[in-house]
Design a protein around this motif. Structure first.
Motif, PDB file in Angstrom:
ATOM      1  N   GLU A 126       0.866  -1.355  -0.022  1.00  0.00           N
ATOM      2  CA  GLU A 126      -0.081   0.118  -0.114  1.00  0.00           C
ATOM      3  C   GLU A 126       0.960   1.277  -0.032  1.00  0.00           C
ATOM      4  OE1 GLU A 126      -3.916  -1.663   2.524  1.00  0.00           O
ATOM      5  OE2 GLU A 126      -2.208  -1.098   3.550  1.00  0.00           O
ATOM      6  N   ILE A 127       1.805   1.134   0.809  1.00  0.00           N
ATOM      7  CA  ILE A 127       2.773   2.392   0.787  1.00  0.00           C
ATOM      8  C   ILE A 127       3.594   2.608  -0.614  1.00  0.00           C
ATOM      9  CG2 ILE A 127       4.849   3.158   1.995  1.00  0.00           C
ATOM     10  CD1 ILE A 127       4.259   1.848   4.366  1.00  0.00           C
ATOM     11  N   GLY A 128       3.754   1.330  -1.262  1.00  0.00           N
ATOM     12  CA  GLY A 128       4.396   1.617  -2.680  1.00  0.00           C
ATOM     13  C   GLY A 128       3.578   2.017  -3.434  1.00  0.00           C
ATOM     14  N   ARG A 129       2.253   1.815  -3.597  1.00  0.00           N
ATOM     15  CA  ARG A 129       1.382   2.123  -4.307  1.00  0.00           C
ATOM     16  C   ARG A 129       1.102   3.757  -4.073  1.00  0.00           C
ATOM     17  NH1 ARG A 129      -1.387  -2.606  -3.639  1.00  0.00           N
ATOM     18  NH2 ARG A 129      -2.699  -1.821  -1.924  1.00  0.00           N
ATOM     19  N   ILE A 130       0.913   4.343  -2.884  1.00  0.00           N
ATOM     20  CA  ILE A 130       0.941   5.603  -2.484  1.00  0.00           C
ATOM     21  C   ILE A 130       2.453   6.468  -2.969  1.00  0.00           C
ATOM     22  CG2 ILE A 130       0.728   7.225  -0.454  1.00  0.00           C
ATOM     23  CD1 ILE A 130      -0.856   5.272   1.030  1.00  0.00           C
ATOM     24  N   THR A 131       3.199   5.939  -2.700  1.00  0.00           N
ATOM     25  CA  THR A 131       4.639   6.847  -3.126  1.00  0.00           C
ATOM     26  C   THR A 131       4.929   6.378  -4.554  1.00  0.00           C
ATOM     27  OG1 THR A 131       5.764   4.980  -2.102  1.00  0.00           O
ATOM     28  CG2 THR A 131       5.471   6.836  -0.630  1.00  0.00           C
ATOM     29  N   GLY A 132       4.555   5.454  -5.033  1.00  0.00           N
ATOM     30  CA  GLY A 132       4.940   5.457  -6.708  1.00  0.00           C
ATOM     31  C   GLY A 132       6.053   4.722  -6.500  1.00  0.00           C
ATOM     32  N   VAL A 133       6.615   3.860  -5.784  1.00  0.00           N
ATOM     33  CA  VAL A 133       7.979   3.081  -5.686  1.00  0.00           C
ATOM     34  C   VAL A 133       7.410   1.727  -5.578  1.00  0.00           C
ATOM     35  CG1 VAL A 133       9.215   4.910  -4.986  1.00  0.00           C
ATOM     36  CG2 VAL A 133       8.358   3.496  -3.133  1.00  0.00           C
ATOM     37  N   GLY A 134       8.403   0.756  -5.672  1.00  0.00           N
ATOM     38  CA  GLY A 134       8.403  -0.812  -5.370  1.00  0.00           C
ATOM     39  C   GLY A 134       8.455  -1.036  -4.225  1.00  0.00           C
ATOM     40  N   ARG A 135       7.791  -2.344  -3.912  1.00  0.00           N
ATOM     41  CA  ARG A 135       7.894  -2.877  -2.316  1.00  0.00           C
ATOM     42  C   ARG A 135       9.250  -2.739  -1.893  1.00  0.00           C
ATOM     43  NH1 ARG A 135       8.335  -7.591   0.563  1.00  0.00           N
ATOM     44  NH2 ARG A 135       6.639  -8.010   2.037  1.00  0.00           N
ATOM     45  N   GLU A 136      10.386  -3.330  -2.478  1.00  0.00           N
ATOM     46  CA  GLU A 136      11.637  -3.424  -2.066  1.00  0.00           C
ATOM     47  C   GLU A 136      12.280  -2.137  -1.598  1.00  0.00           C
ATOM     48  OE1 GLU A 136      13.237  -6.058  -1.042  1.00  0.00           O
ATOM     49  OE2 GLU A 136      11.239  -7.050  -1.840  1.00  0.00           O
ATOM     50  N   THR A 137      11.760  -1.075  -2.424  1.00  0.00           N
ATOM     51  CA  THR A 137      12.208   0.472  -2.228  1.00  0.00           C
ATOM     52  C   THR A 137      11.622   0.870  -0.841  1.00  0.00           C
ATOM     53  OG1 THR A 137      12.465   0.916  -4.546  1.00  0.00           O
ATOM     54  CG2 THR A 137      12.424   2.736  -3.064  1.00  0.00           C
ATOM     55  N   VAL A 138      10.330   0.446  -0.669  1.00  0.00           N
ATOM     56  CA  VAL A 138       9.462   0.998   0.662  1.00  0.00           C
ATOM     57  C   VAL A 138      10.643   0.275   1.782  1.00  0.00           C
ATOM     58  CG1 VAL A 138       7.601   0.593   1.960  1.00  0.00           C
ATOM     59  CG2 VAL A 138       7.370   1.218  -0.416  1.00  0.00           C
ATOM     60  N   LYS A 139      10.852  -1.080   1.581  1.00  0.00           N
ATOM     61  CA  LYS A 139      11.484  -1.896   2.597  1.00  0.00           C
ATOM     62  C   LYS A 139      12.817  -1.168   2.943  1.00  0.00           C
ATOM     63  CE  LYS A 139      11.784  -6.205   2.314  1.00  0.00           C
ATOM     64  NZ  LYS A 139      12.041  -7.575   1.981  1.00  0.00           N
ATOM     65  N   SER A 140      13.655  -0.649   2.104  1.00  0.00           N
ATOM     66  CA  SER A 140      14.747  -0.097   2.069  1.00  0.00           C
ATOM     67  C   SER A 140      14.803   1.183   2.673  1.00  0.00           C
ATOM     68  CB  SER A 140      15.496   0.228   0.774  1.00  0.00           C
ATOM     69  OG  SER A 140      15.865  -1.009   0.277  1.00  0.00           O
ATOM     70  N   ARG A 141      13.838   2.006   2.693  1.00  0.00           N
ATOM     71  CA  ARG A 141      13.593   3.131   3.162  1.00  0.00           C
ATOM     72  C   ARG A 141      13.106   2.998   4.658  1.00  0.00           C
ATOM     73  NH1 ARG A 141      10.262   6.500  -1.657  1.00  0.00           N
ATOM     74  NH2 ARG A 141      12.382   6.859  -3.108  1.00  0.00           N
ATOM     75  N   LEU A 142      12.223   2.190   4.958  1.00  0.00           N
ATOM     76  CA  LEU A 142      11.895   1.790   6.132  1.00  0.00           C
ATOM     77  C   LEU A 142      13.147   1.375   7.000  1.00  0.00           C
ATOM     78  CD1 LEU A 142       8.740  -0.260   5.891  1.00  0.00           C
ATOM     79  CD2 LEU A 142       8.857   1.905   6.982  1.00  0.00           C
ATOM     80  N   ARG A 143      13.895   0.450   6.419  1.00  0.00           N
ATOM     81  CA  ARG A 143      14.962  -0.063   7.230  1.00  0.00           C
ATOM     82  C   ARG A 143      16.225   0.684   7.492  1.00  0.00           C
ATOM     83  NH1 ARG A 143      20.019  -2.922   4.748  1.00  0.00           N
ATOM     84  NH2 ARG A 143      18.695  -1.968   3.065  1.00  0.00           N
ATOM     85  N   TYR A 144      16.366   1.805   6.320  1.00  0.00           N
ATOM     86  CA  TYR A 144      17.396   2.792   6.794  1.00  0.00           C
ATOM     87  C   TYR A 144      16.936   3.900   7.633  1.00  0.00           C
ATOM     88  CZ  TYR A 144      20.228   1.110   2.895  1.00  0.00           C
ATOM     89  OH  TYR A 144      20.944   0.137   2.431  1.00  0.00           O
ATOM     90  N   GLY A 145      15.485   4.174   7.469  1.00  0.00           N
ATOM     91  CA  GLY A 145      14.924   5.193   8.457  1.00  0.00           C
ATOM     92  C   GLY A 145      14.825   4.695   9.729  1.00  0.00           C
ATOM     93  N   MET A 146      14.491   3.607   9.904  1.00  0.00           N
ATOM     94  CA  MET A 146      14.390   2.952  11.441  1.00  0.00           C
ATOM     95  C   MET A 146      15.812   2.891  12.054  1.00  0.00           C
ATOM     96  SD  MET A 146      11.520   2.520  12.564  1.00  0.00           S
ATOM     97  CE  MET A 146      11.656   1.271  13.854  1.00  0.00           C
ATOM     98  N   ASP A 147      16.965   2.255  11.143  1.00  0.00           N
ATOM     99  CA  ASP A 147      18.570   2.510  11.580  1.00  0.00           C
ATOM    100  C   ASP A 147      18.628   3.881  11.977  1.00  0.00           C
ATOM    101  OD1 ASP A 147      18.446  -0.190  11.094  1.00  0.00           O
ATOM    102  OD2 ASP A 147      19.626   0.126   9.235  1.00  0.00           O
ATOM    103  N   LYS A 148      18.590   4.981  11.156  1.00  0.00           N
ATOM    104  CA  LYS A 148      18.768   6.348  11.627  1.00  0.00           C
ATOM    105  C   LYS A 148      17.949   6.866  12.925  1.00  0.00           C
ATOM    106  CE  LYS A 148      20.120   7.896   6.987  1.00  0.00           C
ATOM    107  NZ  LYS A 148      19.663   8.498   5.924  1.00  0.00           N
ATOM    108  N   LEU A 149      16.657   6.416  13.084  1.00  0.00           N
ATOM    109  CA  LEU A 149      16.008   6.684  14.173  1.00  0.00           C
ATOM    110  C   LEU A 149      16.822   6.060  15.569  1.00  0.00           C
ATOM    111  CD1 LEU A 149      11.983   6.531  13.459  1.00  0.00           C
ATOM    112  CD2 LEU A 149      13.573   8.414  14.239  1.00  0.00           C
TER     113      LEU A 149
END
Length: 155
Positions: A126-149
């Motif tokens: 759902e996030i991928g459809r909203i943002t217009g990127v693929g599922r793997e890109t969403v996963k990467s952004r989540l992982r990098y964002g969580m690591d930074k947090l």
């Protein structure tokens, strides 16, 4: 049902209460105008946040930059009431403030997917459809964002 979550999403993205309220109204107007295009087999929240994402993209495109957070945005976050005692309230306030500041330091793409996943509980697809990127890109952004947090909140 979606009013508070959508407004919080906009407020955190825009960091300006008046602008968030303006876009909030515009998004609901778009939902009403486009109601025939919503498919009952898809989650309404996904469709709603896709409209919000597109409206935010239009807003940023028009500005060609992301403005600094206004001072009143921090004051609004700091003023969130907590029903517990003063000591716990201060501790919870400090934690919320640290989290908000850490979120503000994230790149916009990472912050957006984190907010959609953690606050709105949307799936990766759902996030991928909203943002217009693929599922793997969403996963990467989540992982990098969580690591930074995590790193930011440890310090």
């Amino acid at each position: 049902r979606h009013r508070n979550g959508l407004f919080r999403y906009l407020l955190r993205q825009l960091r300006d209460g008046a602008l968030a309220e303006e876009l909030f109204q515009e998004i609901w107007q778009r939902v009403i105008s486009a109601r025939e295009r919503w498919r009952p087999d898809a989650r309404f929240a996904t469709w709603l946040y896709q409209i919000a994402h597109n409206r935010l993209a239009d807003h940023w495109r028009a500005l060609q930059h992301r403005p600094e957070a206004p001072e009143e945005a921090r004051a609004m976050v700091e003023a969130i009431p907590d029903p517990d005692g003063p000591e716990r309230q201060l501790s919870a306030f400090e934690e919320r403030r640290r989290l908000q500041l850490a979120l503000e330091e994230l790149p916009a793409e990472q912050r957006e997917v984190l907010l959609l996943r953690l606050e709105q509980e949307l799936s990766l697809e759902e996030i991928g459809r909203i943002t217009g990127v693929g599922r793997e890109t969403v996963k990467s952004r989540l992982r990098y964002g969580m690591d930074k947090l995590r790193a930011r909140l440890r310090t």
